[in-house]
Motif scaffolding. Structure first.
Motif, PDB file in Angstrom:
ATOM      1  N   GLU A   1    -114.259 -49.196 -36.840  1.00 40.83           N
ATOM      2  CA  GLU A   1    -113.269 -48.160 -36.546  1.00 40.83           C
ATOM      3  C   GLU A   1    -112.380 -47.898 -37.752  1.00 40.83           C
ATOM      4  N   PHE A   2    -111.850 -48.939 -38.347  1.00 38.07           N
ATOM      5  CA  PHE A   2    -110.982 -48.791 -39.520  1.00 38.07           C
ATOM      6  C   PHE A   2    -111.762 -48.173 -40.677  1.00 38.07           C
ATOM      7  N   GLN A   3    -112.919 -48.727 -40.979  1.00 38.14           N
ATOM      8  CA  GLN A   3    -113.699 -48.252 -42.118  1.00 38.14           C
ATOM      9  C   GLN A   3    -114.184 -46.822 -41.940  1.00 38.14           C
TER      10      GLN A   3
ATOM     11  N   LEU B   1    -104.724 -42.952 -40.281  1.00 31.69           N
ATOM     12  CA  LEU B   1    -105.378 -43.529 -41.455  1.00 31.69           C
ATOM     13  C   LEU B   1    -106.169 -42.524 -42.276  1.00 31.69           C
ATOM     14  N   THR B   2    -106.887 -41.623 -41.650  1.00 29.94           N
ATOM     15  CA  THR B   2    -107.700 -40.668 -42.409  1.00 29.94           C
ATOM     16  C   THR B   2    -106.826 -39.807 -43.315  1.00 29.94           C
ATOM     17  N   LEU B   3    -105.762 -39.251 -42.770  1.00 31.84           N
ATOM     18  CA  LEU B   3    -104.851 -38.453 -43.602  1.00 31.84           C
ATOM     19  C   LEU B   3    -104.081 -39.328 -44.580  1.00 31.84           C
ATOM     20  N   TRP B   4    -103.710 -40.519 -44.148  1.00 30.75           N
ATOM     21  CA  TRP B   4    -102.916 -41.430 -44.962  1.00 30.75           C
ATOM     22  C   TRP B   4    -103.662 -41.846 -46.224  1.00 30.75           C
ATOM     23  N   THR B   5    -104.994 -41.965 -46.127  1.00 32.94           N
ATOM     24  CA  THR B   5    -105.782 -42.420 -47.269  1.00 32.94           C
ATOM     25  C   THR B   5    -106.393 -41.277 -48.070  1.00 32.94           C
ATOM     26  N   ALA B   6    -106.051 -40.040 -47.736  1.00 30.55           N
ATOM     27  CA  ALA B   6    -106.534 -38.898 -48.516  1.00 30.55           C
ATOM     28  C   ALA B   6    -105.776 -38.826 -49.836  1.00 30.55           C
TER      29      ALA B   6
END
Length: 176
Positions: free
Chosen positions: A137-139, A113-118
């Motif tokens: 966790e998600f946020q 998620l971290t890379l996906w939302t960059a």
């Protein structure tokens, strides 16, 4: 009416069709025009069966193509999760969009998620259940993500609890 819509939307009246050949109806185009006029923020409230999903997908297409946003779609349950995934794949298939699913039995988001939302050039959509998206966790994987993230909260009224409402933190998203 059509001339007012054309003026607000900046179109010449020839609305672009989606891959299924559908075009926005006047109330949908008007709703999107109002949303744009409000800095791409707001709540679209239409009656049942009036095309909320299609209108949201039109906004998602615009966000992906014109604004280079990463899109997060939040839905309230597993049934809508499956319906939205099928609809997104079909109606965004011509855009070479990559999808990441979070919730409803899909857990691979934790590593991505971290890379996906960059920010970046690849067109990406994250589809999540509200139960997953409202977790710390998600946020935490969205922290610092910023204005390039576009939030679509389907059935917005289900974000009323304090836990779910935390997802509406203005720091996390640009357009919504």
């Amino acid at each position: 009416w059509e001339s007012a819509i054309a003026m607000l939307t900046g179109s010449n009246g020839a609305a672009a069709a989606d891959p299924r050949g559908r075009t926005l109806r006047p109330h949908q185009a008007s709703g999107l025009a109002s949303w744009r006029a409000n800095c791409r923020m707001g709540i679209l409230a239409f009656a049942t069966g009036s095309g909320k999903t299609f209108t949201a997908i039109a906004a998602i297409r615009e966000a992906l193509v014109q604004h280079k946003n990463v899109v997060l779609v939040v839905v309230p349950d597993q049934v809508l999760f499956a319906q939205w995934f099928a609809e997104l794949r079909e109606t965004l298939g011509d855009l070479d969009v990559k999808f990441l699913r979070a919730g409803a039995g899909h857990g691979a988001w934790r590593d991505a998620l971290t890379l996906w939302t960059a920010a970046g050039d690849q067109r990406r959509v994250v589809l999540a259940t509200v139960q997953t998206a409202s977790t710390l966790e998600f946020q935490s994987h969205l922290r610092g993500a910023g204005p390039h993230l576009f939030l679509v909260a389907y059935e917005f009224h289900r974000l009323g609890s304090p836990k779910h409402r935390a997802l509406l933190n203005e720091v996390l998203f640009g357009a919504r």
